[in-house]
Design a protein around this motif. Structure first.
Motif: not given
Length: 453
Positions: A291, A319, A321-323
Motif C-alpha cells: 500500500e 487495481q 496493487t489490489a490484484e
C-alpha cells in the motif's frame, strides 16, 4: 430434471437403474406402507378375504405410484451460487447466496435445497422451497465462517424431490462448485519509518529521487516524438547531432518478507498457534508495504516465492496493487509447514543483490540457522526480525520460568550482525512490535551517528 448456472443435474441411467433408484428413494413411511400392503395381501390370499386383499393392494401400490411419479418428474431448474465476498480473513463471515430459477412451463412441487460445505465452515445448510411457478425464482442465503485459513469447496448443490404424501425422496445434484478462500488475518500497521535503508523507506524514496535530480546527465540521441524542450545543446554541439537529456527511471523501493515455514521451528497447531501468528504477521507486512508503494516479495525458507511475481516482486498502483495483494494472500491462505530443516536456500536467493528492506518472521533457531540468518543482513538496506519465543508459545502461561538462554543468545547474534531482532511472546500484537522495532532502529542509527561524529 435439468439444471443450469451451477451445472447439469445427474441424468437417468437406464430403465433397470431407474427402477432401483426409485425404490431406493422410498422413505421410512413409504417402506412401511409397502411392507404392510404386501403382508395384508398375503394374509388375504391365505384367508380368502377379498376386502383385505383390496386394502393390501392399495397400501402396496401407493408408495410405488408415488416413487414412479417423483422419479418421472422432469423439472427444468437453474441454480446459481454467489459468494460475498469470495476471499475473507480468518475469523470473518462470508454470505453465500443461492438462486433457483424454474425455466420450465410447469410449476414445481415442494423442493428441498441442500448445499455441501466442509465441516469447518459450519453445519450443512438446508432449505425448503415452496411451489415455484413457471418462470419464477427463489433466493436463499446462508453464512459461513472459519477460524482456519485455507481454500474450501462449496457445493455441489443438491435438490431433494418429494411427493405430497412423503412416501419417496429423490436427490438430484448439480455438477459444479465454488471455492471460498480464507486468508490470514491482516493487522493494520502504523506508518513508521526505519532509518538507514539503502534504497529508502517510506518518505526516503522521494528523498532519494530528489538527491538524484529529475534528469540523468547522460544524453542520448534524439528520437522521433521526443520533447524538444529536453534537447541538450552542449552535447548537440559536441557530437554534431541532436541530443536529448535521458529521463531517469525512478527506482522503486523494495521489501522482502521472509517467512520461516520449517515444521520443526514451531510447536502447536490451531488458529492461535505460533505458526499462524507468523503467517498473519507476514500477510500484514506485505499488505502494508504494498500500500505504501513498495515492490514486495514473499520468500520462504525453501527459496520459493509467489508464482507470477517478477524479479523485483509485486509492484503497482490502484487495481494492480489490489490484484498483487490478492495473489499473495491466496498463497498465504494455503501455505503449510515445509519439510526443510535449514534456511540456506533463502540465503542463496537473498545474496544475489541488494534487496532493500528485509523483514523476517522466524521460528525456533539453532546455532547454525542463526548464523545463516545473520549473514542475510549483509546485502539488505535494513533487516528486521521477529523471532518467536518457543518457550512462551508452548505453555499456556508465561509465569512459569523456563530455559530462555538459547533464545536470548540467538537474538544477540542477530543484533550483532545488524538485525533489529525482537522476541515475540505468546499473543503479542504485531503493531506494537512493529513500532518497537522502529524505535530500536532509530536509536541505533542515532548512536552510530554520534560515534561517527
Amino acid at each position: 430434471m435439468s439444471a443450469g448456472g451451477s451445472g447439469q443435474a445427474e441424468a437417468d441411467r437406464g430403465e433397470s437403474g431407474g427402477v432401483r433408484t426409485a425404490l431406493a428413494g422410498l422413505t421410512t413411511r413409504g417402506r412401511s406402507f409397502l411392507a404392510a400392503g404386501i403382508a395384508a395381501s398375503i394374509c388375504a390370499y391365505v384367508l380368502g378375504q377379498s376386502d383385505l386383499l383390496r386394502v393390501g393392494l392399495l397400501l402396496a401400490a401407493l408408495p410405488l405410484i408415488c416413487a414412479t411419479v417423483v422419479y418421472r418428474t422432469r423439472y427444468r431448474v437453474a441454480g446459481t451460487r454467489r459468494l460475498a465476498p469470495a476471499r475473507v480473513p480468518a475469523g470473518s463471515e462470508a454470505r453465500v447466496h443461492l438462486r433457483m430459477d424454474n425455466v420450465s412451463r410447469l410449476p414445481t412441487g415442494l423442493l428441498m435445497l441442500q448445499d455441501r460445505v466442509p465441516y469447518v465452515l459450519g453445519p450443512r445448510p438446508r432449505f425448503v422451497l415452496d411451489r415455484v411457478e413457471p418462470g419464477g425464482r427463489r433466493e436463499v442465503s446462508y453464512r459461513v465462517r472459519s477460524d482456519l485459513r485455507g481454500r474450501y469447496p462449496l457445493g455441489p448443490l443438491q435438490l431433494r424431490l418429494t411427493d405430497p404424501f412423503g412416501m419417496c425422496e429423490l436427490t438430484r445434484s448439480f455438477s459444479t462448485f465454488d471455492t471460498l478462500t480464507v486468508v490470514p488475518r491482516v493487522e493494520p500497521l502504523a506508518p513508521v519509518r526505519f532509518s538507514g535503508e539503502a534504497q529508502g523507506y517510506g518518505d526516503g524514496r522521494q528523498r532519494s529521487l530528489a538527491l538524484a535530480g529529475e534528469d540523468d546527465v547522460i544524453p542520448r540521441g534524439y528520437r522521433y516524438g521526443d520533447d524538444l524542450r529536453r534537447v541538450h545543446w552542449r552535447s548537440t554541439a559536441r557530437y554534431g547531432e541532436l541530443m536529448v537529456r535521458r529521463e531517469e527511471q525512478p527506482r522503486r523501493s523494495r521489501c522482502t518478507v521472509l517467512l520461516d515455514t520449517r515444521g520443526g521451528a514451531y510447536e502447536g497447531a490451531g488458529p492461535d498457534s505460533a505458526f499462524e501468528w507468523a503467517v498473519s504477521g507476514a500477510a500484514s507486512v506485505l499488505a502494508h508495504m504494498l500500500e505504501r508503494g513498495f515492490s514486495v516479495r514473499l520468500l520462504t525458507d525453501g527459496g520459493s516465492v509467489v508464482p507470477g511475481e517478477g524479479a523485483d516482486g509485486f509492484a503497482g498502483t490502484g487495481q494492480e496493487t489490489a490484484e498483487a495483494a490478492g495473489l499473495m494472500m491466496d498463497t498465504l491462505a494455503v501455505i503449510d509447514h515445509s519439510d526443510g530443516t535449514g534456511l540456506s536456500r533463502a540465503y542463496d536467493v537473498l545474496r544475489g543483490g541488494n534487496e532493500g528492506l528485509l523483514v523476517a518472521f522466524l521460528g525456533d533457531l539453532d546455532e547454525e540457522q542463526a548464523a545463516t540468518v545473520a549473514k542475510m543482513s549483509r546485502r539488505s538496506g535494513g533487516a528486521v526480525a521477529f523471532v518467536l519465543d518457543p518457550d512462551t508459545w508452548v505453555r499456556e502461561s508465561t509465569d512459569v520460568p523456563g530455559p530462555g538462554e538459547r533464545h536470548d543468545e540467538r537474538l544477540r547474534l542477530l543484533r550483532e550482525a545488524g538485525w533489529t531482532a525482537l522476541s515475540v511472546p505468546r499473543g503479542a500484537p504485531l503493531n506494537g512490535l512493529w513500532q518497537q522495532a522502529d524505535r530500536e532502529r532509530s536509536g541505533l542509527a542515532a548512536v552510530s551517528g554520534e560515534a561517527s561524529a
